[in-house]
Design an enzyme around this catalytic site. Sequence first.
Site, PDB file in Angstrom:
ATOM      1  N   CYS A 177     -54.413  -0.429  31.213  1.00 53.15           N
ATOM      2  CA  CYS A 177     -55.252   0.366  32.116  1.00 53.15           C
ATOM      3  C   CYS A 177     -56.289  -0.489  32.856  1.00 53.15           C
ATOM      4  CB  CYS A 177     -55.945   1.487  31.354  1.00 53.15           C
ATOM      5  SG  CYS A 177     -57.244   0.884  30.272  1.00 53.15           S
ATOM      6  N   CYS A 208     -56.784   5.615  28.475  1.00 51.67           N
ATOM      7  CA  CYS A 208     -55.769   4.553  28.554  1.00 51.67           C
ATOM      8  C   CYS A 208     -54.402   5.115  28.155  1.00 51.67           C
ATOM      9  CB  CYS A 208     -56.158   3.392  27.637  1.00 51.67           C
ATOM     10  SG  CYS A 208     -54.880   2.130  27.503  1.00 51.67           S
ATOM     11  N   CYS A 217     -59.511  -1.915  23.692  1.00 50.39           N
ATOM     12  CA  CYS A 217     -59.668  -1.196  24.951  1.00 50.39           C
ATOM     13  C   CYS A 217     -60.354   0.116  24.586  1.00 50.39           C
ATOM     14  CB  CYS A 217     -58.298  -0.923  25.569  1.00 50.39           C
ATOM     15  SG  CYS A 217     -58.365   0.327  26.857  1.00 50.39           S
ATOM     16  N   TYR A 241     -21.941  -7.746 -15.954  1.00 48.12           N
ATOM     17  CA  TYR A 241     -22.477  -9.032 -16.406  1.00 48.12           C
ATOM     18  C   TYR A 241     -22.945  -9.053 -17.856  1.00 48.12           C
ATOM     19  CZ  TYR A 241     -26.755  -6.690 -14.789  1.00 48.12           C
ATOM     20  OH  TYR A 241     -27.747  -5.783 -14.564  1.00 48.12           O
ATOM     21  N   LYS A 255     -26.861 -13.987  -8.879  1.00 48.97           N
ATOM     22  CA  LYS A 255     -27.637 -12.752  -9.034  1.00 48.97           C
ATOM     23  C   LYS A 255     -27.237 -11.835  -7.883  1.00 48.97           C
ATOM     24  CE  LYS A 255     -32.291 -11.052  -9.874  1.00 48.97           C
ATOM     25  NZ  LYS A 255     -32.296  -9.998  -8.884  1.00 48.97           N
ATOM     26  N   ARG A 286     -30.561   2.373 -13.627  1.00 47.24           N
ATOM     27  CA  ARG A 286     -31.507   1.776 -14.563  1.00 47.24           C
ATOM     28  C   ARG A 286     -32.718   2.685 -14.805  1.00 47.24           C
ATOM     29  NH1 ARG A 286     -36.043  -1.343 -14.147  1.00 47.24           N
ATOM     30  NH2 ARG A 286     -36.339  -2.778 -15.860  1.00 47.24           N
ATOM     31  N   LYS A 341     -35.133 -17.089  -7.917  1.00 51.33           N
ATOM     32  CA  LYS A 341     -35.076 -16.316  -6.668  1.00 51.33           C
ATOM     33  C   LYS A 341     -35.005 -17.257  -5.474  1.00 51.33           C
ATOM     34  CE  LYS A 341     -35.663 -11.895  -7.838  1.00 51.33           C
ATOM     35  NZ  LYS A 341     -36.851 -11.160  -7.602  1.00 51.33           N
ATOM     36  N   GLU A 344     -25.134 -17.700 -13.409  1.00 50.63           N
ATOM     37  CA  GLU A 344     -24.369 -16.686 -12.666  1.00 50.63           C
ATOM     38  C   GLU A 344     -25.071 -16.388 -11.361  1.00 50.63           C
ATOM     39  OE1 GLU A 344     -24.303 -13.176 -15.104  1.00 50.63           O
ATOM     40  OE2 GLU A 344     -23.693 -14.419 -16.797  1.00 50.63           O
ATOM     41  N   CYS A 382     -57.692  -4.826  29.698  1.00 49.86           N
ATOM     42  CA  CYS A 382     -56.552  -4.142  29.066  1.00 49.86           C
ATOM     43  C   CYS A 382     -55.293  -4.333  29.926  1.00 49.86           C
ATOM     44  CB  CYS A 382     -56.863  -2.656  28.899  1.00 49.86           C
ATOM     45  SG  CYS A 382     -55.437  -1.714  28.318  1.00 49.86           S
ATOM     46  N   ASP A 420     -27.072  -8.877  -5.366  1.00 49.96           N
ATOM     47  CA  ASP A 420     -28.156  -8.047  -4.820  1.00 49.96           C
ATOM     48  C   ASP A 420     -27.658  -6.613  -4.610  1.00 49.96           C
ATOM     49  OD1 ASP A 420     -30.595  -7.379  -3.902  1.00 49.96           O
ATOM     50  OD2 ASP A 420     -30.426  -8.389  -1.970  1.00 49.96           O
ATOM     51  N   GLU A 443     -23.864  -4.792 -11.876  1.00 44.86           N
ATOM     52  CA  GLU A 443     -24.556  -4.591 -10.612  1.00 44.86           C
ATOM     53  C   GLU A 443     -23.583  -3.948  -9.627  1.00 44.86           C
ATOM     54  OE1 GLU A 443     -27.701  -5.526 -10.724  1.00 44.86           O
ATOM     55  OE2 GLU A 443     -28.391  -5.789  -8.657  1.00 44.86           O
ATOM     56  N   VAL A 491       3.647   1.867  -1.328  1.00 41.87           N
ATOM     57  CA  VAL A 491       4.199   2.208  -2.645  1.00 41.87           C
ATOM     58  C   VAL A 491       3.109   2.889  -3.487  1.00 41.87           C
ATOM     59  CG1 VAL A 491       5.198   1.252  -4.754  1.00 41.87           C
ATOM     60  CG2 VAL A 491       5.869   0.344  -2.510  1.00 41.87           C
ATOM     61  N   TYR A 492       1.902   2.321  -3.407  1.00 40.51           N
ATOM     62  CA  TYR A 492       0.769   2.922  -4.127  1.00 40.51           C
ATOM     63  C   TYR A 492       0.593   4.371  -3.674  1.00 40.51           C
ATOM     64  CZ  TYR A 492      -3.974   3.505  -5.972  1.00 40.51           C
ATOM     65  OH  TYR A 492      -5.076   3.967  -6.645  1.00 40.51           O
ATOM     66  N   ASP A 493       0.605   4.558  -2.361  1.00 43.33           N
ATOM     67  CA  ASP A 493       0.417   5.906  -1.811  1.00 43.33           C
ATOM     68  C   ASP A 493       1.511   6.857  -2.287  1.00 43.33           C
ATOM     69  OD1 ASP A 493      -1.762   4.918  -0.546  1.00 43.33           O
ATOM     70  OD2 ASP A 493      -0.804   4.716   1.425  1.00 43.33           O
ATOM     71  N   ASP A 525       0.819  -1.211   0.000  1.00 40.95           N
ATOM     72  CA  ASP A 525       0.000   0.000   0.000  1.00 40.95           C
ATOM     73  C   ASP A 525       0.855   1.265   0.000  1.00 40.95           C
ATOM     74  OD1 ASP A 525      -2.006  -1.746   0.139  1.00 40.95           O
ATOM     75  OD2 ASP A 525      -2.818  -1.109   2.091  1.00 40.95           O
TER      76      ASP A 525
HETATM   77  S1  IVH Z   1     -28.694 -10.128 -16.489  1.00 38.42           S
HETATM   78  C1  IVH Z   1     -31.844  -8.398 -19.700  1.00 38.42           C
HETATM   79  N1  IVH Z   1     -27.084 -10.983 -14.612  1.00 38.42           N
HETATM   80  O1  IVH Z   1     -31.033  -8.587 -11.553  1.00 38.42           O
HETATM   81  C2  IVH Z   1     -31.550  -8.320 -18.255  1.00 38.42           C
HETATM   82  N2  IVH Z   1     -28.761  -9.433 -13.999  1.00 38.42           N
HETATM   83  O2  IVH Z   1     -33.984  -8.379 -13.424  1.00 38.42           O
HETATM   84  C3  IVH Z   1     -30.105  -8.578 -17.994  1.00 38.42           C
HETATM   85  N3  IVH Z   1     -28.696  -8.771 -11.656  1.00 38.42           N
HETATM   86  O3  IVH Z   1     -31.768  -5.524 -11.787  1.00 38.42           O
HETATM   87  C4  IVH Z   1     -29.863  -8.817 -16.577  1.00 38.42           C
HETATM   88  N4  IVH Z   1     -26.978 -10.003 -11.081  1.00 38.42           N
HETATM   89  O4  IVH Z   1     -29.284  -5.706 -12.345  1.00 38.42           O
HETATM   90  C5  IVH Z   1     -28.133 -10.198 -14.899  1.00 38.42           C
HETATM   91  N5  IVH Z   1     -25.554 -11.797 -13.102  1.00 38.42           N
HETATM   92  C6  IVH Z   1     -26.592 -11.016 -13.366  1.00 38.42           C
HETATM   93  C7  IVH Z   1     -27.209 -10.216 -12.390  1.00 38.42           C
HETATM   94  C8  IVH Z   1     -28.305  -9.436 -12.749  1.00 38.42           C
HETATM   95  C9  IVH Z   1     -27.884  -9.127 -10.652  1.00 38.42           C
HETATM   96  C10 IVH Z   1     -29.846  -7.852 -11.503  1.00 38.42           C
HETATM   97  C11 IVH Z   1     -30.000  -6.867 -12.616  1.00 38.42           C
HETATM   98  C12 IVH Z   1     -31.481  -6.564 -12.641  1.00 38.42           C
HETATM   99  C13 IVH Z   1     -32.071  -7.824 -12.100  1.00 38.42           C
HETATM  100  C14 IVH Z   1     -32.680  -8.666 -13.205  1.00 38.42           C
END
Ligand code: IVH
Length: 667
Positions: free
Chosen positions: A408, A428, A423, A222, A115, A136, A311, A113, A405, A117, A170, A36-38, A34
């Site tokens: 009260c 009360c 009540c 992605y 998903k 988005r 999901k 992949e 109650c 969050d 994401e 060196v980076y700094d 770190d």
């Molecule tokens: S593909 C055409 N891949 O999930 C839609 N989405 O409804 C292309 N998300 O809000 C989405 N991880 O941002 C894709 N590996 C992943 C993802 C991903 C999270 C989110 C995306 C969107 C929702 C999909």
Amino acid sequence: MDKVQLEERVKELNQLLHDTGYAYYVLDQPLVPDAVYDQYLKELIGIETEFPDLIFADSPTQRVGGMILQGFQKVTHTFPMLSLSNAFGREDLDDFDRRIRASIGDDFSYVCELKIDGLAISLSYENGLFVRGATRGDGRVGEDITENLKTIRSIPLRLKKPITLEVRGEAYMPKKSFLTLNEQRMANEEEKFANPRNAAAGSLRQLDPKIAASRNLSIFVYAIGGDGEAYQLDSHGQALDYLDDLGFQTNKERQTCHSIDEVQAYIEKWTTERPNLPYEIDGIVIKVNRYLHQQELGFTAKSPRWATAYKFPAEEVVTKLLNIELTVGRTGVLTPTAILEPVLVAGTTVGRASLHNEDLIREKDIRIGDTVIIRKAGDIIPEVVAVVIAERKEELPAFEMPTHCPVCESELIRIEGEVALRCVNPQCPAQITEGIIHFVSRNAMNIDGLGEKVVEQLFREGLIKDVSDLFTLTKEQLIQLERMGDKSATNLVAAIEASKLNSMERVLFGLGIRHVGEKAAKILSEEFGDMKQLAEATPEQLIAIHEIGGKMADSVVSYFDTDEVRELIGKLESLGVNLTYTGKKVDLSNLNHVLTGKTVVLTGKLEQLTRQEAKEKIEQLGGTIAGSVSKKTDIVIAGEDAGSKLEKAKTLGIPVWDEERLIEELK
Ligand code: IVH
């Protein structure tokens, strides 16, 4: 060094910092210590300060967040940002697979992949330079959050090839950063974020980029926006590898699968592994790999047919029910709450869950001492799913509601046709404190810093007896309370003072007149303009107003028809509380969302949002909530068990959204 040499050195430093930053933030394999980076960074800042003309757009110093913005500009996405259809179990996955096979045959593969969050982001590069990043939004138009995104170290400011492209990804906050952030916020008496997704979204929607810079966000990209074939790629898998080569961070847990059984195995693996990941995921995304196949499958109006999102079900855990506590609400209704042996669910410790009413306790046969399964509905609100009867080793007595109650001790009444026990003693103490809590709450007077605990203490100490007493509180009185510092007391006095300027509808709603909700309070305020006028209104005058029915009219008239209420209104007025309608409407001019200006009807049971949350969010975006479906309705949002309103919407050809769609659009 002369200027030419300096420029050379700046370019060299930029390159060194890019390479070391990439190794650290994207590859997670630091090249240099770190320090060196700094050292490089310090040297670069030194030269840039003396020669601002040597600050290049992709200089790492441009990440720290400079100017505070006035607002976010709208950006129209070159390629719309679609969402994904959902799959909730094996059956849905089989359907998805069957539809694909029916269309393109059996010779294809999937890429699975995680998903992530977080929130969907679009990044635009021109000739290899990062020029714009956007949220988005409604999928067509998002907000320009370039300055905030520049602070994310895993977003390259310059690509390894000088190409022009748009990528999708994401943005997220790692679990560890989320926990640290919430600890800090608690220490500063700031509201905690409910989950990393909200924290990431909240950070990127700040006008001061320094805030985003301090939040340790990251991104997984992605997809390439639009036509990946333009880059001589013929599959999604290749596109991800290409994004890696350009310097982006992609998620490495992806896997090619050749059957839906393999997809299922991948899902099972990550369902188990999920808690060990350093970031939150809420499902698995399954995409048909080859672009050729994707083109054959095409899109529906809102999502591609070649992909779906599995999901995860809400996490369920087992714990013990220690007690059932009964609380008396503002209207006297008794609500049972489960007191649980504290347990970790979906990231937070849960010790209480609402049991709603007696019927629910009976239906699920919930008894004190039982082992129960709990989860968080919509990953937020804890609920008791069921009792593990097999664990009921000894006979436990069935739960009985009291006859008096708990606060009260006056006798409880069951009003005909209602499930709830009530009540009905207006004196009360529980009802009075709850009434004051309601008065100061966000949708009513919105007084910051006056939480439930503070109101309860003020009442207990005899400092307030009704809502008017709030306006006589002094800093000296507040400081006496437990956990109330000098700063909080000063802020609270200021917040109470500021609330006096609220428009009438907030005061009216805050008074908690039966049947007068937020919307009715608004209508009545608009109509009468002044609390005194309203207090004098006759039932006929009230009923003459569209949307005000007989029950509400009676309730309003009888409320104002008592000496105590007249006295209260007089006190509020003499203490300087505004009782007139100042008509602050939502400013629609800045909004450009699919819901802006739309009339929306909510029907059926929502699972992830409460009605109130859905309503507020829609209204904040400039939508209006209506009670019934008519030709004027633009959108119907149908939750579970939606009935006649949904039918009517279908007959009238009004677009119907499910809750998932609403949440997607609100993201
Ligand atoms: S593909 C055409 N891949 O999930 C839609 N989405 O409804 C292309 N998300 O809000 C989405 N991880 O941002 C894709 N590996 C992943 C993802 C991903 C999270 C989110 C995306 C969107 C929702 C999909």
